[in-house]
Write an enzyme that holds these catalytic residues in place. Structure first.
Site, PDB file in Angstrom:
ATOM      1  N   ASN A 149      40.306  34.385  37.454  1.00  0.00           N
ATOM      2  CA  ASN A 149      40.657  34.397  35.909  1.00  0.00           C
ATOM      3  C   ASN A 149      39.462  34.260  35.173  1.00  0.00           C
ATOM      4  OD1 ASN A 149      42.153  33.687  33.610  1.00  0.00           O
ATOM      5  ND2 ASN A 149      43.816  33.564  35.037  1.00  0.00           N
ATOM      6  N   HIS A 188      37.971  37.662  37.279  1.00  0.00           N
ATOM      7  CA  HIS A 188      37.874  37.530  38.615  1.00  0.00           C
ATOM      8  C   HIS A 188      36.624  37.690  39.119  1.00  0.00           C
ATOM      9  CE1 HIS A 188      42.232  37.069  38.213  1.00  0.00           C
ATOM     10  NE2 HIS A 188      42.369  38.507  38.109  1.00  0.00           N
ATOM     11  N   HIS A 204      45.777  37.091  45.245  1.00  0.00           N
ATOM     12  CA  HIS A 204      46.171  37.918  44.187  1.00  0.00           C
ATOM     13  C   HIS A 204      47.550  38.905  44.735  1.00  0.00           C
ATOM     14  CE1 HIS A 204      46.684  39.432  40.057  1.00  0.00           C
ATOM     15  NE2 HIS A 204      45.468  39.007  39.685  1.00  0.00           N
ATOM     16  N   ASP A 227      51.745  36.050  31.584  1.00  0.00           N
ATOM     17  CA  ASP A 227      50.184  36.375  32.415  1.00  0.00           C
ATOM     18  C   ASP A 227      49.761  34.883  31.758  1.00  0.00           C
ATOM     19  OD1 ASP A 227      48.025  37.047  33.449  1.00  0.00           O
ATOM     20  OD2 ASP A 227      47.562  38.542  31.940  1.00  0.00           O
ATOM     21  N   GLN A 253      48.632  30.562  37.963  1.00  0.00           N
ATOM     22  CA  GLN A 253      48.736  31.756  36.993  1.00  0.00           C
ATOM     23  C   GLN A 253      49.928  32.587  37.294  1.00  0.00           C
ATOM     24  OE1 GLN A 253      46.448  32.347  34.687  1.00  0.00           O
ATOM     25  NE2 GLN A 253      46.917  34.303  33.769  1.00  0.00           N
ATOM     26  N   GLU A 277      49.162  32.870  41.320  1.00  0.00           N
ATOM     27  CA  GLU A 277      47.917  32.679  41.743  1.00  0.00           C
ATOM     28  C   GLU A 277      47.297  31.082  41.563  1.00  0.00           C
ATOM     29  OE1 GLU A 277      45.568  35.612  39.298  1.00  0.00           O
ATOM     30  OE2 GLU A 277      47.684  36.347  38.896  1.00  0.00           O
TER      31      GLU A 277
HETATM   32  C1  BGC Z   1      45.362  38.198  35.178  1.00  0.00           C
HETATM   33  C2  BGC Z   1      45.711  39.454  34.614  1.00  0.00           C
HETATM   34  C3  BGC Z   1      45.015  40.760  35.233  1.00  0.00           C
HETATM   35  C4  BGC Z   1      45.535  40.457  36.955  1.00  0.00           C
HETATM   36  C5  BGC Z   1      45.066  41.970  37.374  1.00  0.00           C
HETATM   37  C6  BGC Z   1      45.575  38.175  36.555  1.00  0.00           C
HETATM   38  O1  BGC Z   1      45.198  37.148  37.248  1.00  0.00           O
HETATM   39  O2  BGC Z   1      45.502  36.997  34.615  1.00  0.00           O
HETATM   40  O3  BGC Z   1      45.290  39.556  33.099  1.00  0.00           O
HETATM   41  O4  BGC Z   1      45.530  41.895  34.576  1.00  0.00           O
HETATM   42  O5  BGC Z   1      44.912  39.261  37.121  1.00  0.00           O
HETATM   43  O6  BGC Z   1      43.505  41.598  37.520  1.00  0.00           O
END
Ligand code: BGC
Length: 349
Positions: free
Chosen positions: A80, A106, A176, A248, A285, A314
């Site tokens: 994140n 990330h 993810h 999100d 998440q 997540e």
């Molecule tokens: C985020 C999103 C992002 C996605 C892919 C998620 O953990 O919160 O904003 O687009 O990951 O990167």
């Protein structure tokens, strides 16, 4: 139980392998060395029919395009967002890559997009390993992360992260995977029902960065305290949801003890498939693939990675907990194994 190794393809001249763990019933999980990721999960519906319930790609190179949303990949060192790509840890300021706007998303670097080593395999598990040198992507300490995936006879995928570092540091690893339990190409996740054991979410600003405030879910579209369809309220305008992205957001789980507990339930009435998410981490998440473009043409066969086609759950420390002292955080101590566990338990309704 058995584990089979096959060549998936090549990325940047390196061979990417799949390790498929299959149980007696024929259910299986395919893991990939690229990003120590989940490539496929084949589990039964209420009639025993197996289908792949995760999004992904036929072409391994598609996994390393961040626009495609980190499909199935392990994420670190810090999942994140980190505001301004900066944080202070034990009195020293560290700078991480600003790979999205002015913030770090990330971990900002190679963590998800390199081939991991396979440290060990057993009849129902695979352990990936990666050494990250001190200062890689700005993070402190030489660290080795191991990610052990175990798949059981009763369709539980257990993910154990172990971090060993030579000095104190931080880690926020997650996975993810985007789930779509229908097993049907082209169906969005709006028809899936979801429950999250959380009464609060972390408020965000117009850049989706955590403000440090917690918002109560009660009376809002964020409320998943009872099992109901994702699509019921996903299109409502709400201060913590941007444009047509929908969910999100990070939820603050009721369980903040560090003990392993149920965090969320996802189910799809049509197929009867059900997923329970367990973790020892304090946050999760909920991301419904709202940033994926409607016109993407990549995926597995005709099962494309497009808008709202998958839901990622997540498990994590809260976004930007490195800069917000009020957010819970347990850190990595020098030469002491730091562990966290998440389970995805599949069954039928
Ligand atoms: C985020 C999103 C992002 C996605 C892919 C998620 O953990 O919160 O904003 O687009 O990951 O990167």
């Amino acid at each position: 139980m058995s584990v089979t190794k096959t060549l998936f393809g090549k990325v940047n001249d390196e061979e990417v392998y799949l390790y498929t763990i299959m149980n007696k019933s024929g259910a299986s999980v395919a893991l990939q060395t690229l990003g120590a990721g989940v490539h496929a999960i084949n589990v039964p519906d209420r009639d025993g029919k197996l289908a792949d319930v995760v999004l992904g790609f036929d072409n391994p190179a598609d996994y390393i395009n961040p626009d495609y949303g980190y499909q199935g990949l392990s994420v670190g060192r810090w999942a994140n967002r980190i505001r301004d790509g900066k944080f202070i840890f034990e009195g020293t300021e560290y700078t991480t890559p600003q790979n999205q706007g002015t913030w770090t998303l990330h971990g900002g670097g190679r963590f998800s997009f390199t081939n991991w080593e396979v440290a060990e395999t057993g009849e129902n598990f695979v352990t990936f390993s990666r050494f990250s040198p001190d200062g890689e992507d700005g993070f402190p300490a030489n660290m080795t992360m191991k990610i052990k995936y175990t798949f059981t006879e009763d369709n539980i995928l257990r993910i154990e992260y172990t971090v060993l570092a030579d000095r104190n540091t931080v880690a926020n690893p997650t996975n993810h995977t985007y789930f779509n339990l229908s097993g049907v190409d082209g169906e969005t996740v709006e028809d899936h029902s979801l429950q999250i054991l959380a009464d609060y979410f972390t408020e965000t600003d117009a850049s989706q960065l955590a403000t440090g405030e917690l918002g109560a879910v009660k009376g809002t579209m964020m409320d998943f305290t009872t099992l109901h369809k994702i699509g019921d309220r996903i299109n409502e305008p709400f201060r913590a949801c941007l444009g047509d992205v929908g969910y999100d957001n990070n939820y603050c789980l009721r369980n903040q003890s560090g003990d392993f507990a149920l965090a969320a339930v996802l189910q799809h009435e049509g197929s009867g498939r059900k997923l329970e998410v367990f973790t020892d981490l304090p946050g999760i998440q909920l991301y419904c693939g709202g940033w994926l473009k409607r016109d993407y043409t990549v995926g597995k066969g005709t099962n494309l990675v497009t808008y709202r086609r998958g839901v990622a759950l997540e498990t994590q420390f809260y976004p930007d907990a490195l800069n917000i002292p009020a957010f819970p955080l347990w850190t990595v101590k020098a030469n002491e194994a730091f562990k966290t566990v998440t389970e995805f338990r599949f069954s039928v309704i």
